[in-house]
Design a protein around this motif. Structure first.
Motif, PDB file in Angstrom:
ATOM      1  N   ARG A  48      -4.044   9.704   3.422  1.00 19.09           N
ATOM      2  CA  ARG A  48      -4.884   8.664   2.827  1.00 19.09           C
ATOM      3  C   ARG A  48      -4.033   7.422   2.598  1.00 19.09           C
ATOM      4  O   ARG A  48      -2.921   7.509   2.066  1.00 19.09           O
ATOM      5  CB  ARG A  48      -5.449   9.112   1.474  1.00 19.09           C
ATOM      6  CG  ARG A  48      -6.210  10.419   1.490  1.00 19.09           C
ATOM      7  CD  ARG A  48      -6.861  10.638   0.145  1.00 19.09           C
ATOM      8  NE  ARG A  48      -7.354  11.995  -0.014  1.00 19.09           N
ATOM      9  CZ  ARG A  48      -8.156  12.392  -0.992  1.00 19.09           C
ATOM     10  NH1 ARG A  48      -8.546  11.522  -1.914  1.00 19.09           N
ATOM     11  NH2 ARG A  48      -8.561  13.647  -1.071  1.00 19.09           N
ATOM     12  N   MET A  90      -7.142   0.456  -4.990  1.00 21.14           N
ATOM     13  CA  MET A  90      -7.596   1.841  -4.848  1.00 21.14           C
ATOM     14  C   MET A  90      -6.841   2.735  -5.813  1.00 21.14           C
ATOM     15  O   MET A  90      -5.684   2.483  -6.164  1.00 21.14           O
ATOM     16  CB  MET A  90      -7.390   2.323  -3.406  1.00 21.14           C
ATOM     17  CG  MET A  90      -8.154   1.520  -2.371  1.00 21.14           C
ATOM     18  SD  MET A  90      -7.842   2.057  -0.665  1.00 21.14           S
ATOM     19  CE  MET A  90      -8.606   3.679  -0.673  1.00 21.14           C
ATOM     20  N   SER A 141       0.846  -1.191   0.000  1.00 21.77           N
ATOM     21  CA  SER A 141       0.000   0.000   0.000  1.00 21.77           C
ATOM     22  C   SER A 141       0.882   1.242   0.000  1.00 21.77           C
ATOM     23  O   SER A 141       2.090   1.181   0.260  1.00 21.77           O
ATOM     24  CB  SER A 141      -0.916   0.010   1.228  1.00 21.77           C
ATOM     25  OG  SER A 141      -1.747  -1.118   1.257  1.00 21.77           O
ATOM     26  N   LEU A 176      -3.703   4.147   0.458  1.00 24.32           N
ATOM     27  CA  LEU A 176      -4.187   3.611  -0.813  1.00 24.32           C
ATOM     28  C   LEU A 176      -3.776   2.146  -0.906  1.00 24.32           C
ATOM     29  O   LEU A 176      -2.645   1.813  -1.276  1.00 24.32           O
ATOM     30  CB  LEU A 176      -3.611   4.419  -1.981  1.00 24.32           C
ATOM     31  CG  LEU A 176      -3.926   5.934  -1.950  1.00 24.32           C
ATOM     32  CD1 LEU A 176      -3.220   6.643  -3.092  1.00 24.32           C
ATOM     33  CD2 LEU A 176      -5.430   6.167  -2.020  1.00 24.32           C
TER      34      LEU A 176
END
Length: 305
Positions: free
Chosen positions: A156, A162, A141, A158
């Motif tokens: 954020r 995503m 990620s 991800l």
């Protein structure tokens, strides 16, 4: 010679300002809280609110308020001018700029070979998408961070599958850092507070989710600043040229200790609650030591205003 006057650049007289003011007073110095937004330039140079046309003997930068590009440039310009004129400024404006800009921090850490997660900063969304896709292909990620930001705001994660947000949502810049989960499971990392070349204090920040900033609800636990944590924090602070810094460190699942960020204007209220060292006093002593090391000619010039 009059009483030593110290400018604390801050927006609002908060808990930290009161602690600093008392710490300077214990050393016989007067601290004057002043917002950089109230400062500027005149024909003779910097104009610092609260100093009757003169300049402070030294400065501690606690906060720089957000603003337009022009406003922030002016505020940093005032700090540069003070430093250029022989007024000790902690942190120095160059170090602040390197830490406020996360891409500059990442570059400095990498250049100094300080262990840190892989990090990319790009403006092209196509390029950013390719970087993210490569990480996802590895089963990893990414954390998308605002280039300018603190206290865990705007982060954020991800995960694979995503996509990136639109450029307008990230001010046109994608700052991507490989996500590192903490060793032993759970969500925690360390904040190490460095002052004047020594690791002064440390704490564990334990959260209920992957963002472990105190402002996001993380709980603080005491920790020792000695050993690998202290060594890594010192190397990180030196890499950005900071006199004092809050260094965030995580231990990866493979056991490596990695620096996540370096903060040149760190808060320490949560840290002070679990650490025996007096952080405000250490900062006041740092500023006064820089002042003592400055040349007498510079001091005379400052008081000439």
């Amino acid at each position: 010679m009059g009483r030593t006057r110290i400018a604390i650049f801050v927006d609002g007289a908060d808990w930290h300002t009161r602690r600093l003011t008392a710490a300077f007073a214990r050393r016989g110095a007067t601290a004057v809280p002043v917002s950089l937004s109230a400062c500027g330039f005149g024909p003779e140079g910097p104009m610092i609110a609260g100093f009757d046309g003169g300049l402070p003997d030294a400065c501690l930068v606690r906060t720089i308020s957000a603003g337009s590009f022009e406003q922030v440039t002016l505020r940093l310009g005032v700090l540069h001018a003070l430093s250029h004129g022989g007024v000790p400024v902690a942190n120095n404006p160059a170090a602040i700029e390197r830490c406020v800009d996360k891409s500059a921090t990442a570059f400095r850490l990498a250049a100094a070979r300080v262990p840190t997660p892989r990090t990319w900063t790009v403006a092209d969304p196509v390029q950013a998408s390719a970087i993210l896709a490569a990480l996802h292909a590895e089963g990893r990620s990414a954390v998308l961070k605002p280039l300018f930001g603190s206290q865990g705001k705007g982060l954020r994660r991800l995960d694979p599958g995503m996509a990136l947000p639109d450029p307008a949502e990230v001010a046109g810049v994608y700052h991507l850092q490989e996500y590192v989960g903490a060793a032993d499971g759970g969500w925690f990392d360390w904040r190490v507070f460095v002052v004047d070349g020594r690791p002064l204090a440390a704490m564990v920040r334990q959260g209920d989710h992957w963002i472990t900033n105190v402002k996001q609800g993380a709980r603080c636990h005491p920790a020792s600043p000695a050993g690998v944590l202290g060594d890594l924090a010192l190397a990180a602070a030196a890499a950005v040229g900071a006199d004092y810094a809050g260094v965030d460190v995580i231990r990866a699942p493979d056991g490596r200790f990695l620096v996540l960020e370096v903060n040149s204007m760190p808060a320490w209220r949560g840290l002070q609650a679990v650490a025996p060292a007096d952080v405000a006093q250490a900062l006041a002593d740092l500023v006064l030591a820089r002042l003592a090391a400055a040349s007498p000619a510079s001091a005379d010039a400052r008081r000439a205003g």
